[in-house]
Design a protein around this motif. Structure first.
Motif, PDB file in Angstrom:
ATOM      1  N   VAL A  41       7.699  -5.106  -1.972  1.00 46.79           N
ATOM      2  CA  VAL A  41       6.894  -5.547  -1.269  1.00 46.79           C
ATOM      3  C   VAL A  41       6.313  -6.473  -1.695  1.00 46.79           C
ATOM      4  O   VAL A  41       5.917  -8.199  -1.518  1.00 46.79           O
ATOM      5  N   HIS A 153       2.726  -3.723   3.790  1.00 44.86           N
ATOM      6  CA  HIS A 153       3.996  -3.772   4.202  1.00 44.86           C
ATOM      7  C   HIS A 153       4.379  -2.683   4.003  1.00 44.86           C
ATOM      8  O   HIS A 153       5.615  -2.798   4.462  1.00 44.86           O
ATOM      9  N   VAL A 173       8.177  -7.264   9.165  1.00 45.69           N
ATOM     10  CA  VAL A 173       7.070  -6.959   7.891  1.00 45.69           C
ATOM     11  C   VAL A 173       5.716  -7.199   9.577  1.00 45.69           C
ATOM     12  O   VAL A 173       6.221  -6.803  10.306  1.00 45.69           O
ATOM     13  N   TYR A 177       0.734  -9.314   8.810  1.00 48.57           N
ATOM     14  CA  TYR A 177       0.782  -9.759   7.289  1.00 48.57           C
ATOM     15  C   TYR A 177       0.809 -11.240   7.498  1.00 48.57           C
ATOM     16  O   TYR A 177       0.330 -11.816   5.957  1.00 48.57           O
TER      17      TYR A 177
END
Length: 189
Positions: A41, A153, A173, A177
């Motif tokens: 991430v 995430h 995602v 986000y």
């Protein structure tokens, strides 16, 4: 223009404890998986935004100086300029004096103006600029909004860990986000 990372990050902006608290996990059986997802991430967020979350060193390669004399650095926030090297026609490096440079490291992209611009002798990658970029040495220096985006995430990837192989992550995602990272994203015309 190419940017390479000279020294990898000394850690991650999220700690294992923060990630496990967010995921509500008490045991240590999946610590390796969670650590791998934390790296995934972070790398995804850095690709999306052009940011370096934790401070580390990079090298910018240029073929020639820009006409405007303003060198744009698409990895930030830039903290310091470490060295500027120009190669002559024989491939011999020569460091140039960077005292008197002007750096706007918080701009997106960061901007650098150097006092001198000796002509490189190599046609490709004749100029190297070493710099450090990042918010700071620890995750405490990273904006909370970005850490929140990474936690969201991470939770999504953890939830669907069996459906998508680790090598194919990130597969998606989470909702929200994009709104969290929008102020930090690179925008092009």
């Amino acid at each position: 223009m190419t940017i390479t990372e000279l020294a990898p990050s000394a850690g991650e902006p999220l700690t294992l404890a923060e990630a496990k608290a967010h995921l509500r996990i008490d045991g240590s059986a999946e610590d390796d998986l969670i650590s791998s997802l934390m790296r995934t991430v972070r790398e995804h967020l850095e690709r999306e935004t052009g940011l370096a979350l934790l401070t580390r060193t990079f090298r910018l390669y240029l073929d020639d100086w820009p006409r405007s004399r303003v060198i744009q650095i698409f990895r930030g926030p830039v903290q310091t300029i470490e060295a500027v090297t120009v190669y002559d026609a024989d491939g011999m490096p020569g460091e140039i004096d960077v005292s008197g440079f002007v750096l706007d490291g918080q701009a997106r992209p960061a901007r650098l103006v150097l006092p001198e611009h000796p002509k490189p002798g190599r046609a490709i990658n004749g100029i190297e600029i070493d710099f450090s970029a990042g918010f700071g040495a620890t995750g405490a220096d990273v904006p909370d909004t970005l850490k929140r985006a990474m936690l969201l995430h991470l939770a999504l990837l953890y939830e669907f860990r069996g459906a998508v192989a680790l090598d194919d992550q990130p597969a998606a995602v989470p909702a929200g986000y994009d709104r969290l990272i929008a102020p930090f994203r690179r925008r092009g015309l």
